[in-house]
Design a protein around this motif. Structure first.
Motif: not given
Length: 383
Positions: A130, A135, A163-165, A169, A286, A288-289, A291
């Motif tokens: 990452h 992510p 975080k992702y979705n 993490i 991202n 979907d995430g 950072s």
């Protein structure tokens, strides 16, 4: 001799009196190593990210070594990772005799490019990184891993608190294990240190074994001579962390959410300050995430990338402690001696040509950010 009145490093630890007191307190206790603070720290990190188990090590590198061992990576196996990482991500595979392969990265993020990920029946492990705390696209990588019966270990050295979705993490929805680093420039520090989180009890036990010489008092092979008896069942290492370090880590962990929040606020301010500037682009988060912004990389436009060496030196002389993350791993002489050549991952080589990391840590003030912008624009305008 040039006198610099102000110098901002690209990253640094944030230590307060509470942290100092926590370390001092443990020094007066019975155990300063192999004691209860280690277990407490492991449990709290695992709880924070949403995993069942945590095993702390004396560095992120040794933690990765332990994770690859726990997975069963061995001679004849193959692994894939990104070249845009610190060498430890790949080295830990070489330690166990595995063959390391590299996948190119996304142009805008520096993260491993899932569309270019070519696993096969020999691929046992995929280790995405990452990068900068941003992510990777874990779902896409997990689909490829599943199709090839490979496993995933996340290198989250940059990503504690990311975080992702919507999930942190380390929650391990798509992977077997994840590693976090506690080096001073990371989100929280133990001085040096790292941890592996996992939901698998067998991995958990193998990780514990590996970090302490391969020695255990459980599941013995030979009859027990007495209560003192132990067995070395694997060729492990002394990769133990101390209670002193974990006391610091526990104190730091209380502040982690505020550290990440401040980093994200700083990144948002940078994004606004640098919008439409003529000198460089910024790395995109991202969608979907979220950072955790361990780093704030900028990508020099071609005209300026051709002068990166001089720009780097001038920025440092102006008080900006910029850094480069990273030299593609396979361009290191050791890897070239293994047969890797320039041109393997052209997108990453271009990313390396363009990338500079500018100051990013929670205690930066608005005045500091203005200083960063002033010095960047001053130096770039000379070209």
């Amino acid at each position: 001799m040039i006198f610099i009145s102000k110098f901002l490093p690209y990253g640094k630890q944030c230590i307060d009196q509470e942290d100092i007191d926590a370390v001092a307190d443990v020094l007066s206790e019975d155990f300063i190593t192999q004691g209860p603070k280690i277990t407490e720290f492991e449990e709290e990190i695992a709880k924070y990210v949403g995993a069942k188990y945590g095993v702390a090590f004396n560095s992120g590198t040794s933690a990765l070594h332990g994770a690859y061992f726990a997975l069963g990576l061995d001679k004849g196996d193959e692994m894939i990772t990104t070249p845009n990482t610190f060498v430890a991500t790949a080295n830990a595979g070489l330690y166990l005799g595995a063959k390391v392969n590299f996948c190119d990265v996304e142009k805008q993020t520096g993260n491993i490019d899932a569309s270019k990920l070519e696993a096969n029946e020999n691929t046992k492990l995929i280790t995405p990184v990452h990068y900068s705390g941003n992510p990777v696209n874990l779902k896409e990588i997990a689909d490829i891993a599943e199709d090839n019966d490979a496993r995933i270990i996340e290198d989250g050295a940059h990503a504690l608190g990311a975080k992702y979705n919507g999930k942190k993490i380390g929650s391990l929805k798509y992977s077997e294990m994840a590693m976090f680093s506690f080096h001073p420039v990371k989100h929280i520090t133990t001085g040096e240190g790292g941890i592996i989180v996992t939901n698998d009890e067998e991995y958990y036990e193998r990780l514990q074994l590996f970090r302490s010489h391969g020695i255990t008092k459980n599941n013995l092979v030979n009859p027990r001579d007495g209560d003192w008896y132990y067995e070395m069942q694997h060729l492990g290492f002394n990769y133990r962390i101390t209670d002193i370090q974990c006391a610091l880590g526990l104190s730091q962990l209380k502040k982690l959410d505020s550290f990440v929040e401040n980093r994200r606020k700083i990144a948002e301010k940078y994004n606004g300050m640098f919008e439409d500037n003529p000198y460089f682009d910024v790395v995109k988060e991202n969608p979907d995430g979220e950072s955790a912004y361990h780093l704030y990389p900028i990508l020099l436009k071609e005209k300026y990338a051709n002068h990166k060496k001089e720009i780097f030196s001038k920025l440092r002389s102006e008080g900006l402690g910029v850094q480069v993350h990273y030299i593609p791993v396979y361009l290191q002489p050791y890897y070239q001696n293994l047969g890797f050549n320039k041109g393997l991952c052209p997108v990453d080589e271009e990313f390396y040509k363009r990338e500079l990391s500018i100051p990013m840590y929670p205690t930066l003030t608005d005045e500091d950010l203005e200083f960063v912008q002033e010095k960047l624009y001053k130096v770039f305008s000379e070209y």
